[in-house]
Design a protein around this motif. Sequence first.
Motif, PDB file in Angstrom:
ATOM      1  N   ARG A 143       6.539   5.725  16.644  1.00 52.69           N
ATOM      2  CA  ARG A 143       7.407   5.405  17.787  1.00 52.69           C
ATOM      3  C   ARG A 143       7.810   3.934  17.682  1.00 52.69           C
ATOM      4  N   VAL A 144       9.011   3.705  17.202  1.00 52.43           N
ATOM      5  CA  VAL A 144       9.421   2.335  16.893  1.00 52.43           C
ATOM      6  C   VAL A 144      10.592   1.927  17.784  1.00 52.43           C
ATOM      7  N   GLY A 145      10.402   0.844  18.525  1.00 51.15           N
ATOM      8  CA  GLY A 145      11.432   0.367  19.438  1.00 51.15           C
ATOM      9  C   GLY A 145      12.041  -0.952  19.019  1.00 51.15           C
ATOM     10  N   SER A 146      11.313  -2.044  19.232  1.00 51.84           N
ATOM     11  CA  SER A 146      11.916  -3.368  19.061  1.00 51.84           C
ATOM     12  C   SER A 146      12.374  -3.644  17.626  1.00 51.84           C
TER      13      SER A 146
ATOM     14  N   MET B 252       3.617   1.710  16.314  1.00 49.89           N
ATOM     15  CA  MET B 252       4.776   1.090  16.947  1.00 49.89           C
ATOM     16  C   MET B 252       5.337   0.042  15.976  1.00 49.89           C
TER      17      MET B 252
ATOM     18  N   LYS C  36      13.800   2.611  25.285  1.00 52.35           N
ATOM     19  CA  LYS C  36      13.591   2.213  26.684  1.00 52.35           C
ATOM     20  C   LYS C  36      14.119   0.800  26.942  1.00 52.35           C
TER      21      LYS C  36
ATOM     22  N   ILE D 195       7.539   9.225  26.591  1.00 49.92           N
ATOM     23  CA  ILE D 195       6.356   8.551  26.040  1.00 49.92           C
ATOM     24  C   ILE D 195       5.639   7.655  27.047  1.00 49.92           C
TER      25      ILE D 195
END
Length: 222
Positions: A211-214, A195, A26, A68
């Motif tokens: 759920r891994v973003g940064s 996360m 995102k 999500i």
Amino acid sequence: MSMVAQNLSAVLHTLPEGVQLVAVSKFHPVEALQQAYEAGQRLFGESRVQELNEKRRHLPADIRWHFIGHLQTNKVRQLIGNVDMIESVDSDRLLRLIDKESAAAGVVTRVLLQVHVAAEETKFGFLPDELSEWFRSGGYTTLKATHICGLMAMASNTDDDERVRADFHAVAGLMARIKAENPDLRGFDILSMGMSHDYPLAIAEGATHVRVGSAIFGERKY
Ligand SMILES: *Cc1c(COP(=O)(O)O)cnc(C)c1O
């Protein structure tokens, strides 16, 4: 190798066999997702309907998209048929609407029910007792075009590891209790939690999906 590919590889190396990575992309541009794709990632998480659909148009068709974010009822139709899973179903009303729109579109939508265990009031989801009761009363048996695959949760946003661990433990316990109380529930085995800053704790408590973003794409610029 791109920075995204390096970060992705580093995260993947920390995941035990069987734990799946949802790369949360995102607010990051299509090019960043493309780099992750080229490094082999096929499962992506997005939190806004329009952004997901826009990215979907520009990226290969074998990507599996997980929604999500908090889903507004007036956006449900735009998502049905476009996603592999909606992880963030946070009310019976939303679930019924997803079911209705899925049936109308002739598809089966896979979902997770979001559980609210975190300290923050701003987070969405079913309260644990509310969800147990919902299953006990057979709320799922009337669904026609929706498959409930498991639970999703976020832990409290705190540096206190014990609190975070306790949140994840509570969700895993809830999942086990729901399974035990509803033996006819089939294919209810996904536990999406953890996360960038807390996923190792989530895995220790039984997460099947993180759920891994940064940690992969860097900080988001909102
Ligand atoms: C943004 C988001 C994540 C990823 O958060 P990071 O801290 O960037 O890893 C995971 N889950 C949900 C529901 C999110 O909205």
